[in-house]
Structure formats: structure tokens, C-alpha cells
Design an enzyme around this catalytic site. Structure first.
Site, PDB file in Angstrom:
ATOM      1  N   ASP A 399     111.164  -6.355  -1.687  1.00 43.23           N
ATOM      2  CA  ASP A 399     109.769  -6.226  -1.264  1.00 43.23           C
ATOM      3  C   ASP A 399     109.671  -5.546   0.113  1.00 43.23           C
ATOM      4  O   ASP A 399     110.652  -5.418   0.828  1.00 43.23           O
ATOM      5  CB  ASP A 399     109.147  -7.628  -1.219  1.00 43.23           C
ATOM      6  CG  ASP A 399     107.620  -7.602  -1.363  1.00 43.23           C
ATOM      7  OD1 ASP A 399     107.059  -6.516  -1.590  1.00 43.23           O
ATOM      8  OD2 ASP A 399     107.012  -8.690  -1.262  1.00 43.23           O
ATOM      9  N   GLU A 402     107.294  -1.424   4.626  1.00 48.84           N
ATOM     10  CA  GLU A 402     106.239  -0.599   5.255  1.00 48.84           C
ATOM     11  C   GLU A 402     105.865  -1.069   6.651  1.00 48.84           C
ATOM     12  O   GLU A 402     104.999  -0.479   7.283  1.00 48.84           O
ATOM     13  CB  GLU A 402     104.956  -0.650   4.421  1.00 48.84           C
ATOM     14  CG  GLU A 402     105.123  -0.505   2.927  1.00 48.84           C
ATOM     15  CD  GLU A 402     105.408  -1.837   2.246  1.00 48.84           C
ATOM     16  OE1 GLU A 402     105.676  -2.827   2.957  1.00 48.84           O
ATOM     17  OE2 GLU A 402     105.391  -1.883   1.018  1.00 48.84           O
ATOM     18  N   ASP A 466     100.596  -4.600  -4.878  1.00 48.34           N
ATOM     19  CA  ASP A 466      99.802  -5.823  -5.048  1.00 48.34           C
ATOM     20  C   ASP A 466      98.371  -5.512  -5.454  1.00 48.34           C
ATOM     21  O   ASP A 466      97.467  -5.509  -4.621  1.00 48.34           O
ATOM     22  CB  ASP A 466      99.783  -6.584  -3.722  1.00 48.34           C
ATOM     23  CG  ASP A 466     101.174  -6.991  -3.262  1.00 48.34           C
ATOM     24  OD1 ASP A 466     102.114  -6.966  -4.071  1.00 48.34           O
ATOM     25  OD2 ASP A 466     101.314  -7.340  -2.083  1.00 48.34           O
TER      26      ASP A 466
END
Lengths: 672, 672
Positions: A399, A402, A466
Site C-alpha cells: 500500500d 504517495e 480507494d
């Protein structure tokens, strides 16, 4: 005036002129009154709040580099009365031009490069774009970040997210930007830079590529067709590592909550006929509850309290054909043992005071493993090998990536502003090398949402990030389709999404209908995987009732039945670079009704999928490309054009080409 | 290096240098590395929807004019290697510098001029600013427009207004912008231009004034003190024409609905002790109902159907001391007789096809009287004289002025983009001249919301525009205080607002409490005038109950009792240019607690008013400047500093200076 002609590309230079043309039109044309490059000076202001960035630039100067002179095959661009600012060399091959740049001046830190455009030209790519497939008419800032909740300033959810946490996002926010695009005029552009960039396709006559630093290179690939361009882009970036075989066995079922809960849910799924290839258990390493919802512990070791006897259970599940997957990301929470170890060795990025830079991830804080420090990089690979691979995980969500703040101090001395976009690539590389060094590339899969140019050769599987658990245009179920298509045109050919979406905020709750429609759609993507959502209690779940369980059983059965075809399609990607999910456009690039089509897709060459993405819909409008198409569920034949077709739950509009040699597999979906 | 020193200002020129200094600091300083002017080329995109503008600029170039040379007392600025772009002459007088500019190049249409700033410097003005008084830290686009509903992107009302009609606005949107400001360093800057401008006060070290065209002149006024600067600014622009005496007699009561309704409401008001100086009757010329609420007919003649026997009633009301006021604006609805007349004579601005340009004012359309056509201007003056003045109106709202579309074709051939900001001035001039030519300057008052530099000498009274009928920070009751203060620092010294506010949209309804608090505040402004609101049925009204009526009776009694003092304060403005409502700052410019104070004000020298602008509040925090202050209602004495004082309804925090010679008038407010 001197002319170099290399099959399709031609270069002309002359007194203050430089032109790169191809097939009768100019790609670049520099004349004094229409300069090719502008240089400028800007002062950026970057704010980050939990992965959401507000980036403003105060522009001091923007100067047209109107003058070019040639010397020893090098071109020197300058503004009036100034020393040259940029040196450029052009290497022209058959179907590829490489422009190499060198900055000759420290005056400027902003550059704008113009390509000639035609008003009707369409452009695609720029990484994974969730709102648009054809990017023409808008600008696309390219900066890896949270994509936002709502992603449309006209929606109430977006406004709420903006006001409460700067988190609403807009049409261009994405986990995976990339400074590359493919034009309908059969060329592809790759800009080699990790600087903040903003590609502007608004103007009818030109595209303008803004880069906050001189790019190293710009590569222009010429193609014979749009598909040829797509393949060449994939060749350029390299293919994704292959998926392991076992992913075809069913859904990666996203469940959590401890050994007993997982085991019970798995048992129920299997008993009701759901094909489960793996249990994907995020909280294998612990959980915490925040106001956002359920979050994880971020200390990447088996949580023995939450998951007692996990190894024994993993063995039991495996014996029944179900693997076990986990979760990791490149940050380490302050509370855990790994944090202490990393800090003791100086493996974290630092703040300006020389202390560990702590990033707010939403009511908890983490250190950022400094991948520019070779020792830290190696250590984190070791963490993955020891705690994930050796522990027996068959894969994980890798995950984030960023959140690199722009004011961290990095071990390498590189500017965080320039490394920010590159971080997802380092993170992908870390995962890939750990698996590779463990010799398990054909057994283990990881999947990422973050990306940037270069991720292609490391990351085997992208997921759409998401989504909100709703039907909204820019952030709901439908947004993952342009995401897959644009990623595919950017060299990431294997995409999937959370079945059911993820984000329940601001009153959004996942309906059963949404969950079922998402499962239907995902059966026609490379990988099926579900997510409980950030607030599981606000979301319909696969085991809420028998109807839902049986829908999962049915759709995972479709997924299994398509295995041979899907492997054939994947092979087309691994061989040639044609993405698994493809825009209908590729069937007939001349049909302008397909130019902007972004809510249906082809799975490979023969299967056309038009998922139901509207609440309450029992029909769907579909535009079919040329050829004859057979409706999978009824066998009805359809020809090119617009049709409104039945789309009851369990029978989403899916068609196969009447010419397909896979008809038997497709008709087998009809069941009994 | 040559130096010209003129008392306080000093000018230095040298090799590529030019400096204008004053009192030991530089106002302008041009050196090669810090140029004074930048020139550029932009391509604007202007969208208008019902007076709300979206203005974007695609900037092609922005070039530092690094080089300056002097020739015959003229300065020539140029970029590297280019011919001079701008010629400037500086005329230096005792306390005034006038920089005159001339464009020497057609290459550029954008200009940025820098002033040297200090980090702690405060700036004020820019016309009527509703969100901020001290403008430092933000930029202020200067373009007359609707101010917006909500005016804060973080409020739900603003979001709703944006989504439904591009109408939310932001902190800088105003009916009355002006390219001028006053600095806490005791200088004032006026930029002589009507072009779109954007004054940026964000940077600690400089102010940057963007103008979309070379300004004609920039005038810098030096002052001995802040107040001296305020006076000089007023001298520069000229004073507002004087208010007639009769405005002191009570409230201009905003009512409508036909002769009988108006008469009944007036009778009730008078019977309950409300002092009514005038009936302000918008719909004297007819009404229409739209989805926005009640709107007017926009055909500027007495509506005999709605107002039968109006002249007789006007006489009756006048005999009881109540005058009659109406409403007009510079647009004419297509349905009326005036439209036909104007169109027949070619008095309207045209579209690019040469037809009358029709502007959408919200479900109805109007022509724009072309004030650049001298005949049209004269004709509209005649309309005012005939239908308003001769009919017997004692005044009117001269509404609007901000809606000049940027793509109309004007009679004079001038660009609508450049005339847009000037339109309110022409509109004010038209009203003023009509009254002047009728010889009624001392009898008739009109009031405007729109403005721009130059309006000062024509418009006797500004009103704060259309506030939302709520307590919101940027668009509710409190916003009219910074509005009055900033207008006052821009040479418009006489301000007031709609008692009760105006806009009921998106669920906002006017509470009785808000109406009463607004009446309290307005008793301490130059003029009291109420408004029913756009949706009267959603708004508390003055005659809803006896308590409200008696509150109006009480506050209009205060207003009358302050007449002598107010006339004294008005005389200070008419004589010296000190605005009627003044920031507390003027009492002690050295007290940095007052630098940003914008929600309390001084009425003249001696009365300090801190209106209650929070719902449900029964106390208010007040910061008092140096000196001794006496609480009007209790006689309690307060000294400099922060105090939380009682503020029950009917007793808003009002203080007078212990040194005041007007103590008797002030204590008389206490009543019995």
C-alpha cells in the site's frame, strides 16, 4: 535549411527554426513567433495533509526561448539577448525520436514544452486516470497523491472531504500519475523526469507540457496504429512481472478480525460455493481504531494476539486450496518494534533538525523508510523476506507510496520534491526484489495503487485505489474502468479493484446492490479481490445473506471458467504489451463514437464488458464497435451501434465477438 | 548616480537602477536582479453567469523588464535584448509622486509592478472589501461583480450557490473594487486603470500589482500619518456629494406590495413610534416573481396597477414627514415600453451580430443602456428626470452596474473588457447629473452598491450590497463593517447597509434576532434603511410583532438623537475626507492589536460601536484603544484593552470618549 528524413520522422533545422514532423504533420515546430520551449522561474508552495497535496506556484518569469542555433548537431535555445538556456540533441531512429536536454542556466526552474496539436486529436494515458480516458480539453497535474474522496468539486461529498481534511480531490488526482501519453495521431510521448509536471491538453492547437525542472529526455514513439503505440509504450517501460497461476482459482477474499473470525468467514464462503483463491487479511499484523474507521498497526510482523495459531490455520486453508495474503506499506508506526530498529540504524528520512521525520497518517504517526539509503532499502527487503515471505504469505497489498513529504531530508541528498514521484517506483522495486531474491516470483503476488513511470517492470498488479462505496461518477464503481484503460495505455497492463470499493465517509454506506454489481464487473478483470471497507459495519459484506454469498459463488465461477481465455489475454500482454482491459476504441479507432468511451471495456480481443454502474439500473446503454457481437447470457446477436440491453442483476451486459474462437468458454458462463 | 530629493520623496536613477524612496525606505526599487516591472502576454477566458464571473488567464509569457535607461527625464524599461517596452516619467511633488506610463510595444498585455514591502506592513482599501480590512497576506482581484452568496468556500451555503449558479463568490468578490490602497507605512497608491487588476499582498518583501494593460498613471501620496493618508486619498478622488438633511429624520423603511399595503405598513410603523424618514418602495415600477424570489419589473415608470393613486398617497405621507423613494438600475427589461424606445434609437449595447445584447438577470432578459453613447447617456438621464425626479421621488436605489458583459460591442468602440470596471462610474454619473440638472442635489439621494475609482464625486451614498440574512462571517451581518471601513479608506466616506440583509437562499431565513441586531448597528451608521429581502416570507419583518416595532422605534430614536453629532461627523468627511465610519486603528495606529480589527468601528472621533454580530450572544469582546471610554448604556468607565461587556438586545456595546464634548448627546441615548 537542412533536412534529415528517417522513414516516418523528419527533422528540419534552419535559421531559428527546428521542426520534427511525422506523416505530414508537425509534432514539434519551433519558429521565432511560436517557440517550442518556454523557461521560467517559479516558487512553489506545497502543503500536505494525509497524502492530499495543495501545490501552488508563484510564477516569477516565463520567457519564450525564441532563438535556436545549431552547432555540431546540438541545438541551443535561448531567449532574446541571453545566453543559451537549454541544449538539446535529437536522436532519430526509425520509429523513435529521443530528445536529450541539458540545462545551461541556473536562472530557470520551470519549463514548458509545446507539441503541435490538431483540434480533433485525442490523447490517452498520463498513468492511471480515474475520471477521464480521453484527456483532451483538460490539464493533468502529475503528482502522486491520495486521489481524493468524491473527486468532483460539484459533489457534496467532495466538499465535505475538502472542508474536513483537504481531501476532496479533483478529476486529476491519482495515486499513479505518469508523464506520458498516446495521441490518436499515432505517436506516444514519454517525458523522462520525476519533477512535478502538468500536461495541458486544453488548447486546440498545441499540447503544453510543464515540468518543474529540465527533463532528461523526451522520447517520441511513432506507431502504425493506436494499438501499435500502446505496444511500443509497453516495450518502452517494460512488462509487468507475471501473475502467479493460483490467482485464477477464485477471489482473494478480503476479510479480517482474528483467526477465528477469518476461519469462520472462509468456511462459510467455501460452504456456499464461493471460489476463494486466497484470504487477504490486512490486519494480520494488528489493527487500531481511528475516527476514519478501522486502520492497521503498521508494524509489519504477525500479530500473535489477534491471530493465534495462524501458521496452523494457514496450513489448513492451503490444504483446501486457499492461500494467505497480508499487507504492508513503506511506513512504520512509532509504536512498534520495527520503528525502534529502523531508527537505531538511521533508516528513516529526517526532518530539517536531523530527527526522524514523522508523518501523520490519520491519528497515528510513522517514520518513512529512506529508500535512497541503500542500507535502509536492503533492510526493508529483509523485513519483507523475513516477516512476510518466510512467514508464508502468498502475497500482499503493498500500500501507499504517495506520502513522501517534500521537506524531508534524504540520505542520498536528492531533493524530496524531485523524489516524491519516484517513491512508488522504489517501493515497487523493494517488493519485487525481495520476492525475486527469495526465488518466489511465480508464487507470490503483490499489488499497488501508487505508481509512476518505471513501476511497470517491478509491480505485477495495480489496483484502482480507494473508491468511495457508491455510484458517484468520479469516485465510485465506474471510475475504476477509465483507471484500468488509462493505466493500460501507460504500460501497466494488469489492473483490478476492490470489489465493493473502500471508503465510507460522510454518510456513504455500501449497499448490497453496489457490492453485487462490483463483483460482476470484477469477474471480467485480471484479478478478483474484495475489501471489507474502512468501516466494515457501514458496508454490505459478502456473507451478509445467502443471496450475496451465492452471487459471489456465481461470479467467482465465471472468473474460473474464463481462466483459459484470461491466460491467453494475459499472454498477449506479457508478449506484446497489449493491456488485459482495453478500450473499445482499439476495435475501430476511426469510429468517433468510441473516442471518449470509458465505461465499458474489452477483456482481450473478444469479450466486451459493459458493467452496470448505475444504481437501480436493469438496462444499460452500450455502443458496440464494428463487427457482430453475441450477448453472453441470451445468445442474441447485435451489430455495430447503440443498443439498450437488459442488465438484470447477475446478467451484466457482456458480449463476445461472433468471430471468436473462444465461444465455447463464453457460452459456458450461462450456467445451467 | 543622480539624486532628486523633494522633501519626503527621493528619486535616484543610475545605470540600470531606479529608486523611489521615502522616509528611509524604498517604495520602488529597480535593479537588474529585482526588476520593478514585468510584462507579459495572457489570454483571458471570461465567463459570466448573472453577474458572477469566472476569469482565467492562460499566461504565455512573463518577462522581467530588467533594464532601464534614462533619456531626457524619461525612463525606458526593457527586457534583455529587446526594444524598450515601457516609457515612464516621474513627476515628484512635495507629498505626491505621479508615475506616467506609456506602452511602446504591442507584444504585451499584462503588467506586474512591484513595490517594496516590509513583513509587518499592513495595507487597507481596494474599494469595498467585505471579508478583510487589513489586506496583507492575500491577493485581491479587482473586478466589479456580484459579491457572491456565502463568499467562503468552506461554507455549505457557498458550495450550494457555486453548484447551482456559479454564485458562491470568495473573499475578494465585491461590487466595488478599486485599484488603490493605503499602507501602514504612510503612503497611498492609486493606479489609474480600468483594466482587470489583481493586487497581491501575499509576499513579505513586496506587493505586486497586476494590471491587464499598461496603467495610465500611478499616483503615490505620502502622508504624515495614516489618517493623513486617508484624507489625501479622499482629496485625490473627490468627496461624495452631500446627503440631504431629511435622511436624519429616521429610517428609510423598505416596504412594497402596492399602495394599500405600503400605506398600512407605514401607518402601523408610525403609530408604534418608528421614525420613518422615507418609504423606500422598490416595486413602484412593478414586480415579477422568479424562482429567486420577488424581483422587479425593470421598466422605470410608475406601475399604476400596483400603485393606484400613488401621487396622492405620496402627498399624504409627505405631509406627515415621510418621503417616497424608488428604485432603478441601468438595464431595461425586454417586456416594457422603455425597451422599445431605447432599441428604436439604438441606445443599447450590441452583440457581435449587431443586435441588442440581452443579459440574463435571472429568468428575465434586459438590454444594457450604452453609456458610451452620449445620446443614450442623455436619454437615460432624461428617463431619470422624467419618471423618477419629476414624479416626485426623493431618492432611489441605483442598483447594479457590475454586469457589463465583456463581449458587448460599445458605441464608443472601447473594449468592454476595459469598460467593465468603469461602468459603475458612468452609472453614478448619470444619476448625479440628472439630479444636478434638475437642481435637486440637496433634496434627493441615491445609493449604489457598485463602484470603482471615480465614483466618489458622483455617488452620495454607498450601501453594502446584498448580504445573506444570517450571521456568517463573510456574507452576513458582520461583513458590512469591513465593507464600510475599506470603502472609507478608498475615498467613499458614507456607507450603510440593508437593515436585516437581503439574500434568503439555500435555506437561509432571517431571524428576528438578526433583524433587531442589524437595526441596532445601523443606528450608528450615516443612514438607516431596511430591506424586506428577496424572499420576504422567509424573513422576519419590522412589523411582525410589537416587540420588533418597538425595537425599530427605539433604534430610530437613537438615530435621531445622534443627528447633531452625525452631522458634525459628516462635516468632517465633507471638509477633510475622514470617513464617517472609521477603524479603531485610527485612534492609535501604533497599537498592533488594532491592525486587523474589523468588526467594530468609530462613528466619528468620539463614539465607538461594537455591534453584536453573533447569534445568541449577550456579551461581546471589545478591544478599546488608548484613552478612557464610557459605556453608553451604563456610564461605566473602561480603559484601553480587551473587555468582555454585556450586550443584551437593545444595548449593543457602544462607548464614547471620556474627552468628548458630545457626552450629552450620547448619554441621551439611554432613554428613560
Amino acid at each position: 535549411m537542412e533536412t534529415t528524413r528517417q522513414e516516418s520522422f523528419s527533422v528540419q533545422t534552419g535559421e531559428n527554426e527546428w521542426t520534427l514532423g511525422r506523416k505530414g504533420h508537425n509534432l514539434f515546430q519551433h519558429i521565432t513567433t511560436k517557440p517550442f520551449i518556454y523557461a521560467g522561474t517559479g516558487h512553489e508552495k506545497v502543503e500536505m495533509y494525509r497524502g492530499n497535496f495543495r501545490i501552488e506556484d508563484r510564477l516569477e518569469e516565463r520567457v519564450a526561448l525564441r532563438f535556436v542555433k545549431e552547432e555540431n548537431d546540438e541545438l541551443f535555445f535561448s531567449a532574446a539577448g541571453q545566453e543559451p538556456v537549454i541544449k538539446m540533441t535529437a536522436e532519430v531512429k526509425d520509429q523513435q525520436v529521443t530528445l536529450s536536454f541539458e540545462s545551461l542556466s541556473s536562472l530557470y526552474n520551470r519549463f514548458w514544452i509545446r507539441l503541435q496539436a490538431s483540434p480533433e486529436e485525442a490523447v490517452y494515458g498520463c498513468g492511471e486516470q480515474l475520471s477521464h480516458f480521453n484527456l483532451r480539453g483538460k490539464n493533468f497535474p502529475l503528482w502522486t497523491s491520495e486521489p481524493g474522496v468524491g473527486r468532483n468539486k460539484n459533489t457534496y461529498v467532495t466538499w465535505q472531504a475538502d472542508v474536513t481534511g483537504m481531501a476532496g480531490g479533483d478529476y486529476y488526482h491519482t495515486n499513479y500519475p505518469q508523464p506520458s501519453f498516446i495521441s490518436s495521431r499515432h505517436y506516444a510521448v514519454q517525458v523522462d523526469t520525476t519533477c512535478y509536471a502538468d500536461f495541458n491538453f486544453e488548447h486546440p492547437d498545441f499540447h503544453e507540457l510543464e515540468v518543474w525542472g529540465v527533463p532528461n529526455r523526451i522520447t517520441i514513439l511513432g506507431g502504425e496504429s493506436l494499438q501499435d503505440c500502446v505496444e511500443k509504450v509497453s516495450d518502452f517501460y517494460g512488462r509487468n512481472p507475471k501473475l502467479p497461476e493460483w490467482v485464477n482459482e477464485g477471489i482473494m477474499l478480503g476479510i479480517q478480525g482474528g483467526t477465528q473470525t477469518v476461519d469462520e468467514k472462509w468456511q462459510r464462503a467455501v460452504d456456499e460455493g464461493v471460489h476463494v483463491s486466497a484470504l487477504w487479511v490486512q490486519d494480520w499484523q494488528g489493527e487500531r481504531i481511528t475516527s476514519f474507521g478501522k486502520r492497521l498497526m503498521w508494524n509489519w510482523q504477525w500479530d500473535q494476539n489477534l491471530y493465534p495459531e495462524l501458521p496452523a490455520y494457514m496450513e489448513k486453508w492451503r490444504s483446501r486450496g486457499t492461500r494467505f495474503m497480508g499487507y504492508i506499506n513503506p511506513y512504520i508506526a512509532v509504536e512498534g518494534a520495527l520503528f525502534k530498529e529502523a531508527e537505531a540504524h538511521g533508516y528513516f528520512a529526517l526532518n530539517s533538525e536531523g530527527d526522524t521525520y514523522l508523518v501523520d497518517f490519520g491519528e497515528f504517526y510513522c517514520g518513512v523508510v529512506d529508500f535512497t539509503n541503500p542500507e535502509a532499502f536492503e533492510w526493508y527487503k529483509q523485513v519483507i523476506k523475513t516477516y512476510l515471505i518466510d512467514f508464508g504469505l502468498s502475497g500482499w497489498m503493498a500500500d501507499f507510496g504517495e506520502y513522501l513529504p517534500t521537506d524531508v531530508i534524504l540520505h542520498s541528498g536528492q531533493s524530496a520534491m524531485e523524489m516524491h514521484n519516484h517513491w512508488p517506483v522504489l517501493w515497487a522495486k523493494c517488493n519485487h526484489e525481495a520476492i525475486k531474491e527469495a526465488g518466489k516470483l511465480d508464487e507470490i503476488v503483490f499489488f499497488m495503487r501508487a505508481g509512476y513511470a518505471g513501476i511497470q517492470e517491478y509491480c505485477p498488479l495495480l489496483w484502482g485505489g480507494d473508491q468511495s462505496v457508491d455510484w458517484s461518477v468520479d469516485d465510485g464503481i465506474r471510475s475504476v474502468i477509465p483507471a484500468a484503460l488509462s493505466a493500460g495505455f501507460s504500460g501497466m497492463g494488469v489492473h483490478h479493484s476492490d470489489v465493493g470499493g473502500y471508503t465510507s465517509l460522510h454518510g456513504i454506506k455500501r449497499s448490497k446492490e453496489l457490492l453485487l454489481r462490483w463483483a460482476e464487473m470484477s469477474a471480467f478483470t485480471p484479478v478478483m479481490r474484495s475489501h471489507e471497507g474502512n468501516r466494515p459495519y457501514d458496508c454490505a459484506q459478502f456473507d451478509d445473506d445467502l443471496e450475496t454469498l451465492h452471487h459471489f459463488a456465481k461470479t467467482t465461477e465465471w472468473f474460473r471458467k474464463l481462466t483459459d481465455y484470461r491466460k491467453h489475454v494475459l499472454a498477449e500482454y506479457y508478449d506484446k504489451g497489449i493491456p488485459v482491459q482495453r478500450p473499445l476504441l482499439l476495435k475501430d479507432p476511426g469510429d468517433e463514437k468510441l473516442t471518449d468511451e470509458k465505461y465499458s471495456f474489452l477483456l482481450g480481443e473478444d469479450l466486451l464488458v459493459a458493467p452496470v454502474v448505475e444504481e437501480g439500473a436493469v438496462t444499460r446503454k452500450v455502443y458496440l464497435p464494428k463487427g457482430e457481437w453475441i450477448h453472453v447470457w441470451t445468445g442474441d446477436r447485435f451489430s455495430q451501434g447503440a443498443h439498450e440491453v437488459k442488465a438484470e442483476m447477475g446478467e451484466p451486459p457482456v458480449f463476445y465477438s461472433a468471430q471468436s474462437s473462444w465461444a465455447k468458454e463464453f457460452t459456458s458462463l450461462r450456467g445451467d
